[in-house]
Design a protein around this motif. Structure first.
Motif, PDB file in Angstrom:
ATOM      1  N   ASP A 341      18.385  14.508  62.375  1.00 30.33           N
ATOM      2  CA  ASP A 341      18.193  15.769  63.175  1.00 30.33           C
ATOM      3  C   ASP A 341      19.557  16.182  63.972  1.00 30.33           C
ATOM      4  OD1 ASP A 341      15.698  15.947  62.417  1.00 30.33           O
ATOM      5  OD2 ASP A 341      15.131  14.998  63.983  1.00 30.33           O
ATOM      6  N   GLU A 342      20.547  15.398  64.062  1.00 26.56           N
ATOM      7  CA  GLU A 342      21.665  15.354  65.126  1.00 26.56           C
ATOM      8  C   GLU A 342      22.770  16.427  64.451  1.00 26.56           C
ATOM      9  OE1 GLU A 342      23.442  12.124  66.770  1.00 26.56           O
ATOM     10  OE2 GLU A 342      21.923  11.500  67.788  1.00 26.56           O
ATOM     11  N   PRO A 343      23.181  17.359  65.280  1.00 29.01           N
ATOM     12  CA  PRO A 343      24.068  18.418  64.670  1.00 29.01           C
ATOM     13  C   PRO A 343      25.328  17.976  63.601  1.00 29.01           C
ATOM     14  CG  PRO A 343      23.450  19.040  66.912  1.00 29.01           C
ATOM     15  CD  PRO A 343      23.198  17.802  66.615  1.00 29.01           C
ATOM     16  N   GLU A 344      25.905  16.839  64.219  1.00 29.36           N
ATOM     17  CA  GLU A 344      26.973  16.206  63.459  1.00 29.36           C
ATOM     18  C   GLU A 344      26.730  15.849  62.122  1.00 29.36           C
ATOM     19  OE1 GLU A 344      28.593  12.214  64.570  1.00 29.36           O
ATOM     20  OE2 GLU A 344      27.814  12.768  66.349  1.00 29.36           O
ATOM     21  N   ILE A 345      25.540  15.327  61.988  1.00 27.97           N
ATOM     22  CA  ILE A 345      24.931  14.566  60.694  1.00 27.97           C
ATOM     23  C   ILE A 345      24.651  15.956  59.707  1.00 27.97           C
ATOM     24  CG2 ILE A 345      23.365  13.441  59.404  1.00 27.97           C
ATOM     25  CD1 ILE A 345      25.258  11.829  61.372  1.00 27.97           C
ATOM     26  N   GLN A 346      24.085  17.018  60.287  1.00 30.49           N
ATOM     27  CA  GLN A 346      23.742  18.165  59.592  1.00 30.49           C
ATOM     28  C   GLN A 346      25.292  18.873  58.974  1.00 30.49           C
ATOM     29  OE1 GLN A 346      20.255  20.088  59.855  1.00 30.49           O
ATOM     30  NE2 GLN A 346      19.428  18.013  60.358  1.00 30.49           N
ATOM     31  N   GLU A 347      26.174  18.601  59.933  1.00 28.01           N
ATOM     32  CA  GLU A 347      27.496  19.366  59.454  1.00 28.01           C
ATOM     33  C   GLU A 347      27.945  18.653  58.131  1.00 28.01           C
ATOM     34  OE1 GLU A 347      31.960  20.360  61.158  1.00 28.01           O
ATOM     35  OE2 GLU A 347      30.148  19.750  62.633  1.00 28.01           O
ATOM     36  N   VAL A 348      27.937  17.316  58.266  1.00 26.25           N
ATOM     37  CA  VAL A 348      28.402  16.640  57.255  1.00 26.25           C
ATOM     38  C   VAL A 348      27.718  17.023  55.759  1.00 26.25           C
ATOM     39  CG1 VAL A 348      28.847  14.510  56.299  1.00 26.25           C
ATOM     40  CG2 VAL A 348      29.426  14.949  58.588  1.00 26.25           C
ATOM     41  N   ALA A 349      26.333  17.036  56.067  1.00 26.05           N
ATOM     42  CA  ALA A 349      25.383  17.355  55.019  1.00 26.05           C
ATOM     43  C   ALA A 349      25.563  18.602  54.465  1.00 26.05           C
ATOM     44  CB  ALA A 349      23.927  17.016  55.184  1.00 26.05           C
ATOM     45  N   ALA A 350      25.975  19.571  55.178  1.00 31.11           N
ATOM     46  CA  ALA A 350      26.222  20.936  54.716  1.00 31.11           C
ATOM     47  C   ALA A 350      27.297  21.143  53.822  1.00 31.11           C
ATOM     48  CB  ALA A 350      26.366  21.760  55.951  1.00 31.11           C
ATOM     49  N   ARG A 351      28.261  20.237  53.751  1.00 28.82           N
ATOM     50  CA  ARG A 351      29.207  20.243  52.613  1.00 28.82           C
ATOM     51  C   ARG A 351      28.772  20.135  51.178  1.00 28.82           C
ATOM     52  NH1 ARG A 351      32.912  15.743  55.742  1.00 28.82           N
ATOM     53  NH2 ARG A 351      33.120  16.604  57.824  1.00 28.82           N
ATOM     54  N   PHE A 352      27.778  19.426  51.032  1.00 28.53           N
ATOM     55  CA  PHE A 352      27.075  19.154  49.625  1.00 28.53           C
ATOM     56  C   PHE A 352      25.901  20.318  49.338  1.00 28.53           C
ATOM     57  CE2 PHE A 352      29.290  15.672  51.364  1.00 28.53           C
ATOM     58  CZ  PHE A 352      30.143  15.213  50.204  1.00 28.53           C
ATOM     59  N   GLY A 353      25.252  20.757  50.267  1.00 26.28           N
ATOM     60  CA  GLY A 353      24.091  21.687  50.094  1.00 26.28           C
ATOM     61  C   GLY A 353      23.239  21.813  51.399  1.00 26.28           C
ATOM     62  N   PRO A 354      22.045  22.609  51.325  1.00 33.99           N
ATOM     63  CA  PRO A 354      21.351  22.776  52.734  1.00 33.99           C
ATOM     64  C   PRO A 354      21.032  21.656  53.273  1.00 33.99           C
ATOM     65  CG  PRO A 354      20.715  23.818  50.748  1.00 33.99           C
ATOM     66  CD  PRO A 354      21.419  22.780  50.216  1.00 33.99           C
ATOM     67  N   PRO A 355      21.338  21.531  54.528  1.00 30.92           N
ATOM     68  CA  PRO A 355      21.097  20.030  55.200  1.00 30.92           C
ATOM     69  C   PRO A 355      19.600  19.676  55.211  1.00 30.92           C
ATOM     70  CG  PRO A 355      22.637  21.524  56.526  1.00 30.92           C
ATOM     71  CD  PRO A 355      22.162  22.129  55.487  1.00 30.92           C
ATOM     72  N   GLU A 356      18.645  20.686  55.277  1.00 32.58           N
ATOM     73  CA  GLU A 356      17.270  20.442  55.321  1.00 32.58           C
ATOM     74  C   GLU A 356      16.944  19.755  53.973  1.00 32.58           C
ATOM     75  OE1 GLU A 356      17.910  24.857  54.213  1.00 32.58           O
ATOM     76  OE2 GLU A 356      18.695  23.474  55.355  1.00 32.58           O
ATOM     77  N   VAL A 357      17.739  19.876  52.849  1.00 31.08           N
ATOM     78  CA  VAL A 357      17.243  19.338  51.464  1.00 31.08           C
ATOM     79  C   VAL A 357      18.231  18.007  51.526  1.00 31.08           C
ATOM     80  CG1 VAL A 357      17.473  19.651  49.052  1.00 31.08           C
ATOM     81  CG2 VAL A 357      16.969  21.620  50.565  1.00 31.08           C
ATOM     82  N   VAL A 358      19.487  18.045  51.866  1.00 26.35           N
ATOM     83  CA  VAL A 358      20.232  17.003  51.770  1.00 26.35           C
ATOM     84  C   VAL A 358      19.639  15.607  52.412  1.00 26.35           C
ATOM     85  CG1 VAL A 358      22.457  15.904  52.082  1.00 26.35           C
ATOM     86  CG2 VAL A 358      22.164  18.003  50.837  1.00 26.35           C
TER      87      VAL A 358
END
Length: 376
Positions: A341-358
């Motif tokens: 749930d941490e923003p820095e992890i969500q930011e990396v995931a967003a490079r590949f797709g929706p963070p809530e999916v990745v």
């Protein structure tokens, strides 16, 4: 009898379901991530060391992915390895000779080459090969799920986890079935990323591995190398990093027989990969799931812990939904890895797709292939 939803998990590649031939298309995103992880380059000699019982579709997928990158691919089909040195004198001259000539080894074994002296870590580190282990994970299911997580996302999670874990004094693990154990004197594997000469790594990438100097408390086995899912609870009592007592019916007796000299705590691993399967997965898939935990007890040698070679009685113990605290701070809550749930992890995931999916850790939802490794 204990009822456990994972009691039907496979016990060897023979008991794994076969993949449909056309499913090779869906395995290729995981194979692509695998090839990038071993830093495969054209012209390298690649050895696929695969047990006879591995699904041919899985072998074909990995071989095709390596060949597409210009590698010189060889496939060696070998007899299944035995756990914990059960067959410690088995001749492995052909396997060892082939390993010595390869730039990259991709090993599809059930119990893992690390249970054997000729292919133990000290031997791997003495060579220039890069050794990738699909330990219980040379399956279509593993490539389709955990293998699809982009490496950048996993390493973002690992770096963030190690910032908190590496300086920790104590890690406490509890679980519903009764585990309450504390590890201290911790040394963590830094795992700097893609493989280098002499490296051994598992795939799918999975977690933060550590070695404790001291372990105190009780572990209730939910699944293990020796017992499988036990018919009744098996409890290990640890003091001073040694297993002092084993209780729990026939499962406890099998453990005592496996290592007559006794056990010590060798290592633990905190799972970080949200796309790894739980339901239907093998023990060595489930250990890597974000929020899971496992630890390995190893047989004593001459009554003493010996970490420079195989203990020949290594037994890994799985906990699927633990709660983990690090120096008193909540890190995993009943199987939920809070770092997701941490923003820095969500930011990396967003490079590949929706963070809530990745980053979704639902263990039955497969990551869509368009989010599986190529930046969006």
């Amino acid at each position: 009898m204990t009822i456990n939803p994972y009691a039907g998990s496979p016990s060897s590649y023979v008991s794994e379901p076969a993949a449909a031939p056309y499913s090779i298309v869906e395995l290729m995103p995981g194979v692509r991530n695998l090839c990038e992880y071993v830093r495969l380059v054209p012209g390298e000699r690649v050895l696929l060391l695969m047990e006879h019982t591995v699904d041919p579709v899985v072998v074909q997928a990995i071989a095709a992915g390596a060949a597409f990158r210009g590698a010189d691919v060889r496939i060696l089909s070998v007899a299944p390895f035995s756990a914990g040195g059960w067959d410690r004198d088995a001749p492995l001259q052909i396997e060892t000779a082939a390993f010595h000539e390869a730039d990259v080894v991709i090993s599809g074994t059930w119990w893992g080459e690390v249970h054997t002296a000729p292919l133990f870590f000290d031997q791997i580190k003495s060579r220039s090969s890069r050794f990738l282990s699909l330990h219980m994970t040379a399956t279509a299911g593993a490539l389709l799920t955990g293998g699809r997580l982009p490496a950048e996302v996993f390493y973002a999670l690992l770096r963030r986890a190690l910032r908190q874990l590496s300086g920790a004094g104590r890690i406490r693990v509890t679980s519903g079935p009764g585990t309450d154990v504390t590890f201290s004197g911790l040394t963590f594997d830094p795992d700097p990323g893609a493989l280098r000469p002499g490296d051994w790594r598992p795939f799918p990438y999975g977690g933060a591995n550590f070695w404790p100097a001291d372990t105190e408390g009780v572990i209730t086995i939910e699944d293990s190398t020796v017992t499988g899912v036990p018919e009744e609870p098996v409890r290990l009592t640890l003091e001073g990093n040694l297993v002092r007592k084993i209780e729990g019916g026939s499962g406890a007796e099998r453990l005592r027989r496996y290592a007559p000299e006794g056990f010590y705590m060798r290592h633990g691993l905190i799972g970080l990969n949200p796309k790894v399967r739980i339901a239907g997965g093998t023990q060595f898939e489930r250990e890597k799931h974000a929020g899971a935990f496992y630890c390995g007890i190893d047989g004593l040698t001459g009554g003493e812990p010996v970490t420079t070679g195989p203990g020949f009685a290594h037994c890994d113990c799985q906990m699927d939904r633990p709660t983990v605290t690090v120096d008193g701070e909540l890190f995993i809550e009943q199987g939920r890895l809070l770092l997701l749930d941490e923003p820095e992890i969500q930011e990396v995931a967003a490079r590949f797709g929706p963070p809530e999916v990745v980053l979704d850790d639902n263990p039955v939802m497969i990551l869509p292939r368009r989010y599986a490794g190529l930046p969006a």
